[in-house]
Design a protein around this motif. Structure first.
Motif, PDB file in Angstrom:
ATOM      1  N   ASN A 173      79.584  18.623  95.812  1.00 55.15           N
ATOM      2  CA  ASN A 173      80.606  19.508  95.239  1.00 55.15           C
ATOM      3  C   ASN A 173      82.021  19.134  95.671  1.00 55.15           C
ATOM      4  O   ASN A 173      82.963  19.209  94.874  1.00 55.15           O
ATOM      5  CB  ASN A 173      80.334  20.960  95.635  1.00 55.15           C
ATOM      6  N   ILE A 174      82.187  18.742  96.938  1.00 57.27           N
ATOM      7  CA  ILE A 174      83.555  18.501  97.430  1.00 57.27           C
ATOM      8  C   ILE A 174      84.046  17.074  97.147  1.00 57.27           C
ATOM      9  O   ILE A 174      85.224  16.778  97.337  1.00 57.27           O
ATOM     10  CB  ILE A 174      83.700  18.847  98.936  1.00 57.27           C
ATOM     11  N   LEU A 175      83.144  16.210  96.655  1.00 58.07           N
ATOM     12  CA  LEU A 175      83.561  14.857  96.287  1.00 58.07           C
ATOM     13  C   LEU A 175      84.234  14.840  94.918  1.00 58.07           C
ATOM     14  O   LEU A 175      83.873  15.604  94.023  1.00 58.07           O
ATOM     15  CB  LEU A 175      82.353  13.916  96.242  1.00 58.07           C
ATOM     16  N   LYS A 176      85.217  13.952  94.769  1.00 57.46           N
ATOM     17  CA  LYS A 176      85.795  13.687  93.451  1.00 57.46           C
ATOM     18  C   LYS A 176      84.797  12.859  92.644  1.00 57.46           C
ATOM     19  O   LYS A 176      83.917  12.200  93.208  1.00 57.46           O
ATOM     20  CB  LYS A 176      87.093  12.879  93.607  1.00 57.46           C
ATOM     21  N   ASP A 177      84.937  12.850  91.319  1.00 58.07           N
ATOM     22  CA  ASP A 177      84.125  11.951  90.497  1.00 58.07           C
ATOM     23  C   ASP A 177      84.353  10.513  90.955  1.00 58.07           C
ATOM     24  O   ASP A 177      85.498  10.093  91.153  1.00 58.07           O
ATOM     25  CB  ASP A 177      84.499  12.077  89.016  1.00 58.07           C
ATOM     26  N   GLY A 178      83.268   9.769  91.112  1.00 56.74           N
ATOM     27  CA  GLY A 178      83.371   8.387  91.583  1.00 56.74           C
ATOM     28  C   GLY A 178      83.318   8.278  93.093  1.00 56.74           C
ATOM     29  O   GLY A 178      83.232   7.180  93.647  1.00 56.74           O
ATOM     30  N   GLY A 179      83.355   9.429  93.795  1.00 57.48           N
ATOM     31  CA  GLY A 179      83.294   9.427  95.252  1.00 57.48           C
ATOM     32  C   GLY A 179      81.887   9.161  95.741  1.00 57.48           C
ATOM     33  O   GLY A 179      80.925   9.138  94.962  1.00 57.48           O
TER      34      GLY A 179
END
Length: 296
Positions: A173-179
């Motif tokens: 949830n706390i990651l950006k897309d691509g993270g």
């Protein structure tokens, strides 16, 4: 049957009071941080600059240091003494930022004591690392926003958590897309039986809460991550004969995996990837995982 709160309290006591240094651990988990793969020079330098008192209380089981961290926003789950956070602080540079989260008040307090030391050591005008007390399963309650991090890292602490699915879901949830989630942890050669999970010392050593390695794949998919990529692995030796007897025929290993948060609706087309040798420390080839590398 121990509740999640009981388990967390036992872990706090184990790491906040019982263990004085990594030498007090009853397995070779901490020494597994000496990876069998060549360690990039930038990582070696960053680790060498970490305050000795911080290194003394390091309990990790791997080296979760992905390439090219400069400028990234990084979260370290279960930051402990702060060793990895301070190394990441050097690697992300002054334009990046590192957050360490841990549930153990004693470790958070100890970590914060060395913020100014590392800021001056690295020559930064402002500190780029903070430590917050909180739970990996409840990152929002600790003030960490969704879609805010480039990389989530963790070093041998998910095995100490009773609800691993919640940890992975929060990381996603706390990651950006691509993270990506890039983490080291202890794994068991088979499913750990319930009676071992009730043993406070086995749990504190990571043995009681280790995931059966095959189960990581389904767990990762269930929260939205891509298929885990194995980066490195090494056998863990149990020194203590009593713990070894309790473990029976279950073997343990340290494994480092990377899991990606891919866009919900990716555009699927054929692509050619060319590595131009532009990542520092990797002039000839860039290793993606244990099976794939990109040569110049």
């Amino acid at each position: 049957m121990a509740t999640g709160d009981d388990v967390r309290e036992n872990v706090k006591k184990y790491y906040g009071g019982r263990l004085e240094s990594s030498g007090d651990l009853q397995t070779s988990a901490a020494s597994c941080s000496l990876s069998c793969c060549p360690v990039p020079r930038s990582v070696t330098v960053a680790l060498s600059l970490v305050h000795p008192e911080v290194n003394k209380r390091f309990y990790g089981c791997g080296l979760p240091f992905p390439a090219k961290l400069e400028g990234c926003r990084v979260l370290d789950l279960g930051s402990g003494s702060g060793r990895d956070c301070y190394a990441f602080s050097k690697l992300v540079g002054p334009s990046g930022h590192v957050t360490g989260i841990d549930m153990t008040e004693a470790l958070i307090s100890a970590s914060r004591q060395h913020i100014e030391y590392h800021q001056k050591k690295f020559g930064y005008e402002e500190p780029n690392v903070i430590f917050v007390q909180g739970y990996m399963e409840k990152l929002g309650e600790a003030g960490i926003q969704n879609d805010s991090m480039d990389v989530v890292l963790s070093n041998c602490v998910i095995c100490l958590c009773p609800d691993k699915r919640a940890v992975l879901q929060q990381a996603y949830n706390i990651l950006k897309d691509g993270g990506e989630l890039y983490f080291s942890d202890m794994y068991a050669s088979k499913v750990v039986p319930d009676h071992m999970k009730q043993d406070a010392v086995l749990w504190g050593e990571g043995m009681g809460g280790s995931l059966f390695w095959r189960d990581l794949i389904s767990l990762a998919h269930s929260v939205g991550f891509s298929t885990p990529h194995l980066v490195s692995a090494s056998h863990i030796v149990v020194f203590n004969s009593e713990l070894k007897a309790k473990a029976g025929d279950i073997g343990y290993a340290s494994g480092t995996y990377r899991l990606f948060k891919l866009p919900k609706s990716p555009v699927m087309t054929e692509a050619t990837v060319t590595y131009k040798g532009t990542v520092a420390d990797f002039p000839e080839q860039l290793d993606f995982d244990s099976s794939h590398c990109f040569k110049v």
